[in-house]
Scaffold this active site. Structure first.
Site, short mmCIF file in Angstrom:
data_model
loop_
_atom_site.label_atom_id
_atom_site.label_comp_id
_atom_site.label_asym_id
_atom_site.label_seq_id
_atom_site.Cartn_x
_atom_site.Cartn_y
_atom_site.Cartn_z
N ASP A 42 30.57 -25.76 -16.92
CA ASP A 42 30.69 -25.83 -18.37
C ASP A 42 31.30 -24.55 -18.92
O ASP A 42 31.45 -23.56 -18.22
CB ASP A 42 29.29 -25.97 -18.98
CG ASP A 42 28.83 -27.41 -18.99
OD1 ASP A 42 29.67 -28.28 -18.73
OD2 ASP A 42 27.64 -27.63 -19.26
N LYS A 64 36.20 -27.75 -21.18
CA LYS A 64 37.24 -27.91 -22.20
C LYS A 64 38.53 -28.30 -21.51
O LYS A 64 38.72 -28.06 -20.32
CB LYS A 64 37.44 -26.61 -22.96
CG LYS A 64 37.73 -25.45 -22.02
CD LYS A 64 37.75 -24.12 -22.71
CE LYS A 64 37.76 -23.05 -21.63
NZ LYS A 64 37.76 -21.72 -21.95
N MET A 179 22.28 -25.57 -31.38
CA MET A 179 23.51 -26.22 -31.87
C MET A 179 23.59 -26.37 -33.37
O MET A 179 24.42 -27.11 -33.87
CB MET A 179 23.67 -27.62 -31.24
CG MET A 179 23.85 -27.59 -29.76
SD MET A 179 24.00 -29.21 -29.01
CE MET A 179 22.30 -29.69 -28.78
N1 SAH Z 1 21.34 -26.49 -21.63
C1 SAH Z 1 21.49 -25.40 -22.56
C2 SAH Z 1 21.75 -25.86 -23.96
C3 SAH Z 1 23.05 -26.58 -24.13
S1 SAH Z 1 23.36 -27.08 -25.77
C4 SAH Z 1 20.25 -24.52 -22.48
O1 SAH Z 1 19.25 -24.90 -21.86
O2 SAH Z 1 20.29 -23.42 -23.01
C5 SAH Z 1 24.34 -25.73 -26.34
C6 SAH Z 1 23.56 -24.94 -27.37
O3 SAH Z 1 22.68 -24.07 -26.71
C7 SAH Z 1 24.43 -24.04 -28.22
O4 SAH Z 1 25.01 -24.72 -29.30
C8 SAH Z 1 23.42 -23.03 -28.69
O5 SAH Z 1 22.61 -23.53 -29.71
C9 SAH Z 1 22.55 -22.89 -27.47
N2 SAH Z 1 23.00 -21.76 -26.64
C10 SAH Z 1 23.53 -21.80 -25.41
N3 SAH Z 1 23.77 -20.56 -24.97
C11 SAH Z 1 23.37 -19.72 -25.94
C12 SAH Z 1 23.34 -18.31 -26.08
N4 SAH Z 1 23.77 -17.51 -25.11
N5 SAH Z 1 22.85 -17.79 -27.22
C13 SAH Z 1 22.40 -18.58 -28.21
N6 SAH Z 1 22.41 -19.92 -28.13
C14 SAH Z 1 22.88 -20.48 -27.01
#
Ligand code: SAH
Length: 492
Positions: A42, A64, A179
């Site tokens: 990803d 992407k 998100m």
């Molecule tokens: N599976 C991932 C989440 C995927 S959805 C997990 O467990 O973290 C993607 C969302 O995760 C983003 O829109 C944001 O809200 C959050 N996210 C992912 N990485 C992040 C980071 N480094 N800092 C803050 N939010 C993050």
């Protein structure tokens, strides 16, 4: 054997890569990245997450298309199944945890439906990691006895929303929204409508755990405007609840990260870059890897060290290569062992050898001086093919018999445009050897741009030969010494 015998399917590993800081990748995830035939990854995975992958592994970016749109989920699932059914072990590497808003559950279901064996490797989810790095404990005795992870993806104004806003507002604990940056005004509004206090503390954490993490603090009443004013961008999480206020007391990251916001180019060989890069990243730096040099082992027979009364090592690489040929460290028991500097001495210690002689300055001239009083009749010098002859010449001039043992050579490696632009646009470029200076200069065509950080006198001399005065020279001529000098310069 029939050629059309059915292929045994490979295993699909649904692996969490953590939120962004590579140090938060699990040991299991690194193991699987290192062994996978195919890796589908990803966008939101740590920089350098794939650096341990096999050179012949197939790496597929499903985050992407050409920097633009997301690959559709069906395509990703189809790719997973196709490679696994073809007999390959596939790692599906996802940001955070694969089962937290990661569609990992759907991918697992697709595997199950097609008889493809799969395993799940949890990762540190952003909601916990970004909060922790912002100094916000998601639960805290007396403040929050529960925590809910919520997707803020959905528009709360839509009638078909899956989120039960009144129930969420009534939830007795911390709410962590993923998100939801664009939906922040509606999220705050709905929660207040549902009965939460407008004064309830909120923290938005942008790019949590990355070198450029930012936190914005406000309340349900103010946070939407605060976030706009700060220009908050994804990826961000929003933490809502009394614990969010603990950020003001517990944010620890700035103190731990003197290099936050600083970009550092690492020019040393890829094989050696990772510890330096990791150390810099841990201090908050954004690292650009621009290896203009690589190490090529030479096939040579290592003579019996017992035939020499002095064995002088002039680089850590020479130590590593030497002990590939000499399996038993006791072979060095009768010889004086010299190391050109602390890094080389450290490499020797890893093989159970404490160097007898380490000169005060990590250059050949200093080693020659340090050996002045040491009786030498036969000397062995394991080293790089292209190393300077200062040491062998001086020992021969004293009447010693010298065997130079070239164990590897350093060769130039071309820089692609991205690495070149990244390195020249960095705040600092680091050089850990004279050859990395020369090779980098050849590959990049210039050293103009970054502040130039040299590990020691020999490296600085190579910079001056090219007409550049180093901005920083390490006092202690080791990678750690270089990092310390860089931090001192950045904090000055
Ligand atoms: N599976 C991932 C989440 C995927 S959805 C997990 O467990 O973290 C993607 C969302 O995760 C983003 O829109 C944001 O809200 C959050 N996210 C992912 N990485 C992040 C980071 N480094 N800092 C803050 N939010 C993050």
């Amino acid at each position: 054997m029939s050629t059309d015998a059915p292929v045994q399917p490979g295993t699909v590993y649904l692996v969490g890569a953590g939120p962004g800081d590579r140090g938060l990748m699990t040991a299991r995830s690194l193991e699987l990245v290192a062994s996978a035939d195919v890796i589908l990854f990803d966008k939101l995975i740590p920089a350098d997450a794939l650096s341990g992958a096999r050179t012949d592994a197939v790496l597929i970016d499903v985050g992407k298309i050409g920097g633009g749109k997301q690959v559709p989920q069906e395509t990703t699932t189809a790719l997973l199944l196709q490679h696994a059914l073809g007999g390959q072990d596939v790692v599906r590497l996802k940001g955070g945890d694969p089962f937290v808003f990661g569609r990992g559950g759907e991918e697992a279901q697709a595997c199950a439906a097609h008889g493809v064996p799969f395993q799940v490797v949890p990762g540190v989810t952003a909601g916990i990691a970004a909060s922790a790095y912002a100094g916000v404990p998601v639960t805290q005795r007396g403040l929050a006895a529960a925590v809910a992870f919520v997707t803020g993806h959905e528009d709360p104004a839509k009638p078909e929303t899956q989120i039960d806003w009144p129930a969420l507002a009534a939830f007795p604990g911390t709410l962590v929204f993923y998100m939801g940056v664009r939906q922040l005004p509606r999220i705050a509004e709905q929660l207040v409508l549902g009965g939460r206090s407008a004064d309830e503390p909120v923290a938005v954490v942008e790019r949590g755990t990355y070198g450029d993490q930012r936190s914005i603090r406000g309340t349900l009443a103010t946070i939407a405007d605060d976030a706009v004013a700060a220009g908050v961008k994804p990826p961000s999480i929003t933490v809502i609840g009394p614990v969010a206020a603990l950020h003001d007391e517990l944010s620890w990251l700035d103190a731990a990260r003197p290099l936050a916001g600083v970009t550092v180019a690492v020019t040393r060989a890829r094989a050696q870059a990772s510890t330096l890069a990791a150390r810099l990243r841990a201090l908050g730096a954004t690292v650009v890897e621009a290896p203009a040099i690589s190490i090529q082992p030479l096939e040579v027979q290592v003579p019996d060290p017992r035939e020499f009364d002095l064995v002088a090592f002039t680089s850590p690489n020479a130590v590593t290569r030497f002990f590939e040929g000499v399996k038993d460290a006791r072979a060095l028991a009768g010889s004086t062992v010299a190391a050109i500097g602390p890094g080389t001495a450290r490499a020797l210690r890893e093989h159970g050898i404490v160097a007898d002689v380490v000169p005060p300055r990590s250059i050949a001239e200093s080693l020659v001086d340090a050996l002045a009083e040491v009786p030498v009749t036969r000397a062995l010098i394991p080293r790089a093919e292209e190393a300077r002859d200062v040491l062998p010449d001086a020992l021969e001039a004293r009447g010693a018999q010298v065997v130079v043992l070239p164990l590897y050579r350093t060769i130039a490696e071309p820089l692609d445009d991205e690495a070149r632009a990244g390195a020249l646009g960095a705040t600092y470029a680091t050089f850990t050897s004279a050859s990395s200076v020369r090779f980098f200069h050849t590959a990049a065509g210039t050293l103009d741009g970054p502040r130039l950080v040299s590990i020691g006198p020999a490296t600085s001399a190579a910079l001056r030969e090219l007409g550049y005065e180093p901005h920083v020279e390490a006092e202690v001529h080791t990678p750690d010494g270089l990092v310390a000098a860089l931090v001192a310069d950045a904090s000055a």
